[in-house]
Design an enzyme around this catalytic site. Structure first.
Site, PDB file in Angstrom:
ATOM      1  N   SER A 251       1.364  -7.652  -3.881  1.00 17.66           N
ATOM      2  CA  SER A 251       0.621  -6.416  -3.707  1.00 17.66           C
ATOM      3  C   SER A 251       1.549  -5.321  -3.199  1.00 17.66           C
ATOM      4  O   SER A 251       2.733  -5.552  -2.999  1.00 17.66           O
ATOM      5  CB  SER A 251      -0.524  -6.630  -2.729  1.00 17.66           C
ATOM      6  OG  SER A 251      -0.009  -6.935  -1.451  1.00 17.66           O
ATOM      7  N   LYS A 252       0.977  -4.148  -2.993  1.00 11.97           N
ATOM      8  CA  LYS A 252       1.791  -2.978  -2.631  1.00 11.97           C
ATOM      9  C   LYS A 252       2.757  -3.240  -1.480  1.00 11.97           C
ATOM     10  O   LYS A 252       3.873  -2.763  -1.458  1.00 11.97           O
ATOM     11  CB  LYS A 252       0.923  -1.772  -2.245  1.00 11.97           C
ATOM     12  CG  LYS A 252      -0.058  -1.359  -3.278  1.00 11.97           C
ATOM     13  CD  LYS A 252      -1.480  -1.810  -2.915  1.00 11.97           C
ATOM     14  CE  LYS A 252      -2.032  -2.709  -4.004  1.00 11.97           C
ATOM     15  NZ  LYS A 252      -2.896  -3.771  -3.574  1.00 11.97           N
ATOM     16  N   ARG A 253       2.270  -4.012  -0.496  1.00 13.51           N
ATOM     17  CA  ARG A 253       3.131  -4.191   0.672  1.00 13.51           C
ATOM     18  C   ARG A 253       4.394  -5.006   0.376  1.00 13.51           C
ATOM     19  O   ARG A 253       5.263  -5.158   1.225  1.00 13.51           O
ATOM     20  CB  ARG A 253       2.338  -4.818   1.827  1.00 13.51           C
ATOM     21  CG  ARG A 253       1.932  -6.216   1.607  1.00 13.51           C
ATOM     22  CD  ARG A 253       0.728  -6.603   2.465  1.00 13.51           C
ATOM     23  NE  ARG A 253       0.104  -7.770   1.889  1.00 13.51           N
ATOM     24  CZ  ARG A 253       0.616  -8.981   1.987  1.00 13.51           C
ATOM     25  NH1 ARG A 253       1.732  -9.154   2.670  1.00 13.51           N
ATOM     26  NH2 ARG A 253       0.017  -9.994   1.430  1.00 13.51           N
TER      27      ARG A 253
END
Length: 478
Positions: A251-253
């Site tokens: 995911s984005k993180r």
RNA sequence: GCACCCAUCGUCUAGCCCGGCCUAGGACACUGCCUUUUCACGGCGGCGACUGGGGUUCGAAUCCCCAUGGGUGUACCA
């Protein structure tokens, strides 16, 4: 029967790297089977979906070269291709289920259901719907709705086990009672994912569903719905999930996870695709570097990996370099020109010089922008502090080389020459060898240190003819 | 909690279905050396894995069971 596959992203953000991989696998399968690859926009989540993201995702897909045969922007015989425009279809299909008794209206409030769920969880029971509205007849329900009450439509989940054959997982079984009666149409009339997917896949004649493992549990609900419509389900292939270094779903993180970022960082689309392809699939000939568009019938559903793959861009960088090297010199020259600062002397050189320059450095690049640092060996007046260079400078033979080369270069410059040639260089080194009696390491390292002030770099015969003579003249006297 | 899925070098993977050719192959990364016209290229090496335990078998990375670990899902998100 022609193979029809689809990629169905939600326009709630940029195209994700995992989505790009799924899109690619579908695209490749369609190409391998001579089938059609369809793009469908799943925008049933009204709050989060934005037209802007749909456009951006299509743009990224195009950049990758994953062109679809049917879709909202190109049309096709099975449209519309945007779920938000298929409301009447979902309505008709859900009415069918209402009529044949596979679904029913449910008037329970969200608060009521939430409370029941909490109790169930506290008692360590599965929070499945209790069937409270099951007994409400169609006529009663219609009357309530006419009176202004809101209702969702629930699917009556059959109490039996399901099994199917997955191209990647093999035989998969879902025991009885895994899911309770679930919502297929929201109170606002918008279908829920699992329902919309089945209606769309069935009505768009999708033959193969290739997606990531996260959707495996969804398959149960979808199988139930296919059955209620007496439609033969498509074949499924659940590939592995892409995960981060922490082994959690990507995911984005986890950093750069959207495709547009790679475009901005100057990655080659064919390299990104090559890397992504290898994350969860292997080439029949165990090749690492290839153009996915040349895979043809070599691509199949049998070589998928079951275990999740950790996304690690180190290998991507390597692959990018490999693809870059295989580009035509002319192309590299153009691309490199775009990333070299406008004020750089590179831009003042002629075409042949640029080509020769690119040819010398291309093997060292992972990215086009890497060229800038290499150009220093042609233009820089910096002096290395590398111990090897310092040593070469300290030899008693080196000043004699400098004196001779200095004279030669000044002479050439006086004749109006802009560059020295490879032949000049040969003459010089023969002179140093024959007349000055300097050879071996003293000869070559000596010449390099005097002409470049560096201990390492590409072969002198390649770089010296590319170095402007004024630079050479200045360096000699440094 | 429950259900499902998964398990080979640090990472991506081959091999597994159809046990012996596996003292487990390749690639990235890391690293050593060679090329002494020199490289972030190339060549040759090194490091480095079958999660554990049972079972079946003459023989198991490969088949079976259990354990452990990890993941996904369990929404009027997709």
């Amino acid at each position: 029967m022609t193979v029809r596959v689809r990629f169905a992203p939600s326009p709630t953000g940029y195209l994700h790297i995992g989505g790009a991989r799924t899109a690619m696998y579908n695209y490749l399968y369609a190409k391998a089977m001579g089938g059609k690859y369809i793009l469908r926009i799943e925008d049933t989540d009204l709050e989060r979906s934005e037209r802007k993201f749909e456009e951006l995702q299509i743009e990224d897909l195009k950049w990758l070269g994953l062109n679809h045969d049917e879709g909202p922007d190109v049309g096709g015989d099975y449209g519309p291709y945007r779920q938000s425009e298929r409301g009447h279809i979902y309505k008709a299909w859900s009415d069918k289920l209402l009529t044949n008794g596979h679904a029913y209206h449910c008037f329970c409030s969200e608060e009521e259901l939430k409370a029941k769920n909490e109790i169930a969880l506290a008692e360590k029971r599965d929070p499945q719907y209790d069937g409270k509205c099951l007994s409400i007849t169609r006529a009663e329900a219609d009357k309530k709705i006419a009176a202004g009450e809101v209702a969702v439509i629930r699917f009556k989940a059959p109490r039996k086990s399901y099994a199917f054959n997955d191209h990647v997982r093999g035989h998969v079984e879902f025991p009885e009672g895994m899911v309770g009666d679930f919502v297929i149409m929201r109170a606002n009339g918008v279908p829920v994912y699992n329902f919309a997917v089945v209606v769309d896949d069935a009505s768009m004649k999708i033959t193969h569903v290739i997606r990531a493992e996260e959707h495996l549990p969804n398959t149960l609900r979808q199988l139930m719905i296919y059955e209620a419509f007496s439609v033969t389900p498509p074949e499924f292939a659940h590939g592995s999930l892409l995960i981060g270094e922490d082994r959690q779903k990507l995911s984005k993180r986890h950093g750069a996870t959207s495709v547009n970022l790679y475009k901005e960082m100057n990655y080659l689309p064919q390299a990104l695709l090559n890397y992504l392809c290898l994350l969860g699939w292997s080439h029949p000939d165990e090749k690492d570097i290839f153009d996915i568009h040349t895979l043809g019938t070599m691509f199949n559903l049998e070589r998928f990996t079951k275990a999740p793959a950790i996304y690690d861009i180190k290998k991507l960088d390597f692959i990018n370099g490999e693809h870059l090297r295989h580009l035509p010199l002319e192309t590299i020259m153009i691309e490199v020109g775009k990333v070299i600062p406008v004020e750089h002397a590179f831009h003042k050189m002629d075409h042949d010089w640029k080509i020769a320059c690119v040819n010398v450095f291309k093997d060292k690049l992972h990215f086009f922008q890497d060229i800038t640092q290499h150009l220093g060996v042609l233009f820089s007046l910096d002096i290395s502090n590398d111990p090897e260079y310092l040593e070469a400078r300290s030899w008693e033979t080196t000043p004699r080389i400098r004196e001779y080369l200095g004279a030669e270069i000044d002479k050439a410059k006086a004749c109006g020459k802009k560059f020295v040639t490879e032949e000049d260089l040969n003459v010089w080194s023969n002179h140093v060898k024959g007349e000055l009696k300097i050879k071996g390491k003293q000869l070559f390292m000596g010449m390099r240190s005097v002409l470049t002030h560096q201990a390492h770099g590409p072969e002198l015969k390649f770089i010296i003819p590319l170095t402007p003579i004024e630079i050479l003249a200045k360096r000699i006297h440094l």
